[in-house]
Design a protein around this motif. Sequence first.
Motif, PDB file in Angstrom:
ATOM      1  N   SER A 161       0.744  -8.143  -3.793  1.00 22.72           N
ATOM      2  CA  SER A 161       1.954  -7.405  -3.455  1.00 22.72           C
ATOM      3  C   SER A 161       1.932  -6.894  -2.008  1.00 22.72           C
ATOM      4  O   SER A 161       0.874  -6.607  -1.456  1.00 22.72           O
ATOM      5  CB  SER A 161       2.092  -6.222  -4.402  1.00 22.72           C
ATOM      6  OG  SER A 161       0.860  -5.526  -4.439  1.00 22.72           O
ATOM      7  N   ILE A 162       3.126  -6.782  -1.429  1.00 24.29           N
ATOM      8  CA  ILE A 162       3.264  -6.325  -0.035  1.00 24.29           C
ATOM      9  C   ILE A 162       4.321  -5.227   0.002  1.00 24.29           C
ATOM     10  O   ILE A 162       5.377  -5.366  -0.620  1.00 24.29           O
ATOM     11  CB  ILE A 162       3.738  -7.482   0.876  1.00 24.29           C
ATOM     12  CG1 ILE A 162       2.752  -8.658   0.831  1.00 24.29           C
ATOM     13  CG2 ILE A 162       3.944  -7.017   2.311  1.00 24.29           C
ATOM     14  CD1 ILE A 162       3.230  -9.907   1.589  1.00 24.29           C
ATOM     15  N   GLN A 288       9.243   5.450  -7.766  1.00 23.24           N
ATOM     16  CA  GLN A 288       7.978   5.584  -8.502  1.00 23.24           C
ATOM     17  C   GLN A 288       8.093   4.898  -9.883  1.00 23.24           C
ATOM     18  O   GLN A 288       7.184   4.202 -10.321  1.00 23.24           O
ATOM     19  CB  GLN A 288       7.668   7.073  -8.675  1.00 23.24           C
ATOM     20  CG  GLN A 288       6.359   7.351  -9.384  1.00 23.24           C
ATOM     21  CD  GLN A 288       5.140   7.064  -8.517  1.00 23.24           C
ATOM     22  OE1 GLN A 288       5.089   7.430  -7.354  1.00 23.24           O
ATOM     23  NE2 GLN A 288       4.160   6.394  -9.085  1.00 23.24           N
ATOM     24  N   ALA A 289       9.251   5.074 -10.544  1.00 23.12           N
ATOM     25  CA  ALA A 289       9.451   4.471 -11.873  1.00 23.12           C
ATOM     26  C   ALA A 289       9.466   2.948 -11.765  1.00 23.12           C
ATOM     27  O   ALA A 289       8.894   2.241 -12.603  1.00 23.12           O
ATOM     28  CB  ALA A 289      10.760   4.971 -12.482  1.00 23.12           C
ATOM     29  N   LEU A 290      10.116   2.435 -10.706  1.00 20.44           N
ATOM     30  CA  LEU A 290      10.172   0.977 -10.522  1.00 20.44           C
ATOM     31  C   LEU A 290       8.770   0.419 -10.302  1.00 20.44           C
ATOM     32  O   LEU A 290       8.395  -0.598 -10.881  1.00 20.44           O
ATOM     33  CB  LEU A 290      11.067   0.629  -9.331  1.00 20.44           C
ATOM     34  CG  LEU A 290      12.571   0.634  -9.613  1.00 20.44           C
ATOM     35  CD1 LEU A 290      13.353   0.524  -8.314  1.00 20.44           C
ATOM     36  CD2 LEU A 290      12.971  -0.496 -10.548  1.00 20.44           C
ATOM     37  N   HIS A 328       9.232   6.569   4.373  1.00 22.95           N
ATOM     38  CA  HIS A 328       7.782   6.532   4.524  1.00 22.95           C
ATOM     39  C   HIS A 328       7.190   6.447   3.116  1.00 22.95           C
ATOM     40  O   HIS A 328       7.619   7.170   2.210  1.00 22.95           O
ATOM     41  CB  HIS A 328       7.259   7.790   5.241  1.00 22.95           C
ATOM     42  CG  HIS A 328       5.815   7.639   5.630  1.00 22.95           C
ATOM     43  ND1 HIS A 328       4.785   7.765   4.714  1.00 22.95           N
ATOM     44  CD2 HIS A 328       5.228   7.301   6.811  1.00 22.95           C
ATOM     45  CE1 HIS A 328       3.630   7.536   5.324  1.00 22.95           C
ATOM     46  NE2 HIS A 328       3.871   7.249   6.596  1.00 22.95           N
ATOM     47  N   PRO A 329       6.189   5.559   2.903  1.00 24.31           N
ATOM     48  CA  PRO A 329       5.638   5.379   1.557  1.00 24.31           C
ATOM     49  C   PRO A 329       5.231   6.688   0.881  1.00 24.31           C
ATOM     50  O   PRO A 329       5.422   6.856  -0.320  1.00 24.31           O
ATOM     51  CB  PRO A 329       4.424   4.485   1.791  1.00 24.31           C
ATOM     52  CG  PRO A 329       4.742   3.732   3.031  1.00 24.31           C
ATOM     53  CD  PRO A 329       5.587   4.633   3.879  1.00 24.31           C
ATOM     54  N   ALA A 336      -1.640   6.887  -6.476  1.00 26.68           N
ATOM     55  CA  ALA A 336      -2.073   5.832  -7.413  1.00 26.68           C
ATOM     56  C   ALA A 336      -1.200   4.593  -7.240  1.00 26.68           C
ATOM     57  O   ALA A 336      -1.694   3.459  -7.230  1.00 26.68           O
ATOM     58  CB  ALA A 336      -1.993   6.343  -8.842  1.00 26.68           C
ATOM     59  N   ALA A 337       0.101   4.807  -7.082  1.00 22.86           N
ATOM     60  CA  ALA A 337       1.015   3.666  -6.921  1.00 22.86           C
ATOM     61  C   ALA A 337       0.725   2.956  -5.601  1.00 22.86           C
ATOM     62  O   ALA A 337       0.674   1.725  -5.534  1.00 22.86           O
ATOM     63  CB  ALA A 337       2.455   4.134  -6.972  1.00 22.86           C
ATOM     64  N   LEU A 338       0.505   3.746  -4.555  1.00 17.73           N
ATOM     65  CA  LEU A 338       0.247   3.151  -3.237  1.00 17.73           C
ATOM     66  C   LEU A 338      -1.036   2.328  -3.244  1.00 17.73           C
ATOM     67  O   LEU A 338      -1.135   1.291  -2.593  1.00 17.73           O
ATOM     68  CB  LEU A 338       0.125   4.250  -2.177  1.00 17.73           C
ATOM     69  CG  LEU A 338       1.441   4.618  -1.485  1.00 17.73           C
ATOM     70  CD1 LEU A 338       1.195   5.697  -0.454  1.00 17.73           C
ATOM     71  CD2 LEU A 338       2.071   3.398  -0.830  1.00 17.73           C
ATOM     72  N   ARG A 339      -2.024   2.827  -3.995  1.00 20.29           N
ATOM     73  CA  ARG A 339      -3.303   2.123  -4.040  1.00 20.29           C
ATOM     74  C   ARG A 339      -3.120   0.738  -4.650  1.00 20.29           C
ATOM     75  O   ARG A 339      -3.830  -0.200  -4.337  1.00 20.29           O
ATOM     76  CB  ARG A 339      -4.276   2.955  -4.886  1.00 20.29           C
ATOM     77  CG  ARG A 339      -5.735   2.618  -4.685  1.00 20.29           C
ATOM     78  CD  ARG A 339      -6.630   3.588  -5.423  1.00 20.29           C
ATOM     79  NE  ARG A 339      -6.420   3.592  -6.861  1.00 20.29           N
ATOM     80  CZ  ARG A 339      -6.085   4.663  -7.560  1.00 20.29           C
ATOM     81  NH1 ARG A 339      -5.904   5.824  -6.962  1.00 20.29           N
ATOM     82  NH2 ARG A 339      -5.914   4.586  -8.867  1.00 20.29           N
ATOM     83  N   ARG A 340      -2.148   0.636  -5.575  1.00 17.21           N
ATOM     84  CA  ARG A 340      -1.986  -0.622  -6.303  1.00 17.21           C
ATOM     85  C   ARG A 340      -1.201  -1.656  -5.521  1.00 17.21           C
ATOM     86  O   ARG A 340      -1.153  -2.818  -5.890  1.00 17.21           O
ATOM     87  CB  ARG A 340      -1.297  -0.349  -7.638  1.00 17.21           C
ATOM     88  CG  ARG A 340      -2.240   0.379  -8.568  1.00 17.21           C
ATOM     89  CD  ARG A 340      -1.598   0.681  -9.894  1.00 17.21           C
ATOM     90  NE  ARG A 340      -2.625   0.944 -10.892  1.00 17.21           N
ATOM     91  CZ  ARG A 340      -2.985   2.154 -11.264  1.00 17.21           C
ATOM     92  NH1 ARG A 340      -2.413   3.205 -10.711  1.00 17.21           N
ATOM     93  NH2 ARG A 340      -3.917   2.315 -12.182  1.00 17.21           N
TER      94      ARG A 340
END
Length: 436
Positions: A161-162, A288-290, A328-329, A336-340
């Motif tokens: 993913s990107i 976040q939900a997506l 901004h992310p 946790a989401a960003l890590r993935r």
Amino acid sequence: MNMQATNVMAPPAPKSLAGMQLPMAMMRDILLKTMFRMNLDLVTEIAKVICLPVPVTQELVDLARTQRLLEATGTLNANNGSEMGYQLTDAGKARALDAVAQSEYFGAMPVPLDVYREQVKRQSIRNIQVTRDQLTAAMGHLILPGELLDHLGPAVGSGRSILMYGPPGNGKSSISNGIRDALGDKIYVPRAIEYSGQVITVYDPIVHSAAEEDLDDPNSLRRTSGRFDTRYVLCERPTVITGGELSLSMLDLVYNPTARTYQAPLQLKATGGIFIVDDLGRQAEPPQALVNRWIVPLEENKDILALQSGEKFEVPFDTLVIFSTNFHPNEIFDKAALRRIFFKIKIDGPEQEDFLKIFAMVARKRKMPLDEASLVHLLKKKYPTIDNIYANYQPIFLIDQIIAICEFEGIPYQMNPDLVDRAWANMFVKEEKIVH
């Protein structure tokens, strides 16, 4: 196992009914419904429509005959040499009507989910190697800083993913499309798949562009039949682009209560290709939900879908997911989401030097002569009013505005400080209170 882009192994054509891993009754019913709905009576015609080789179709016809659902018409068809015709018996018609009441689906035999899984492995987006040259060629129409390709290349090649983020108007969408163009090879997309006796249609002409096949020459048809399983369509790697309209329900199976069949959700249609979530943060659902919905698929290469009955099952998830956002992310995701999300790439506005290159390139394309006084006016008087923040969309915007003004005034295309001021006035809206 790394394959070079275009050598995707074709799915082999079925050799016999027994080897097809589909319930016999289901295959027989699809045969009866197809003959009933399309009024077909010749095995060669039926074979084309149900997408099976002629010998396997004949085997299916013979099975239906032993069950007294079909009978030979006893006449050899004059137009088709020595081919025997078949028709539904009264019992066959009753069975066909019964089958239609259970599911309207007829035509191409579905591919069992487990068989499709094998094909997904053979043509995985993760087997693809994208070279710097391929990526540069696909992005040729964009003026990008060199280090951006240094980040993008490995990201695309990994099939992971990107997340692209940065201020609007700097070509995140164009870059996503460039990545799609860089892939450039073809894969096999099933017309429909089968799980637990249910049919899920996958091939969608809106998402999948079928490769041109030479079907007109009957001699070539004979040679190509049996080359690969025609229950699949040879297509460009698919690209699904969604924006603000994306909702979580679009990622679920769609059940058609009239036809009693399912349609694959967007991410399943995008298997082997790219799924672009553009403008993340503009959807009704929070970002976040997506992203939470994608976490298991992104980590485990499989997705979980549910039938009407509530039964859940796994499908392959083999998709390069590209998220693109103007936020901004850290504003829209937790850690946790960003890590993935495997690669995070900032797409920034151009420096002044690149901005001028883009400006000159657009002017040349639009046949607008450049004017030094106008450029100096733009860089020294106009841009300081917005803190000298350049964006990739601005040259096209300004030049198109100047063209519109020249055409309205009936003067040849030209640039001068006054025209630049008029074009600039349309690029931003003045902050003011509107009294209602």
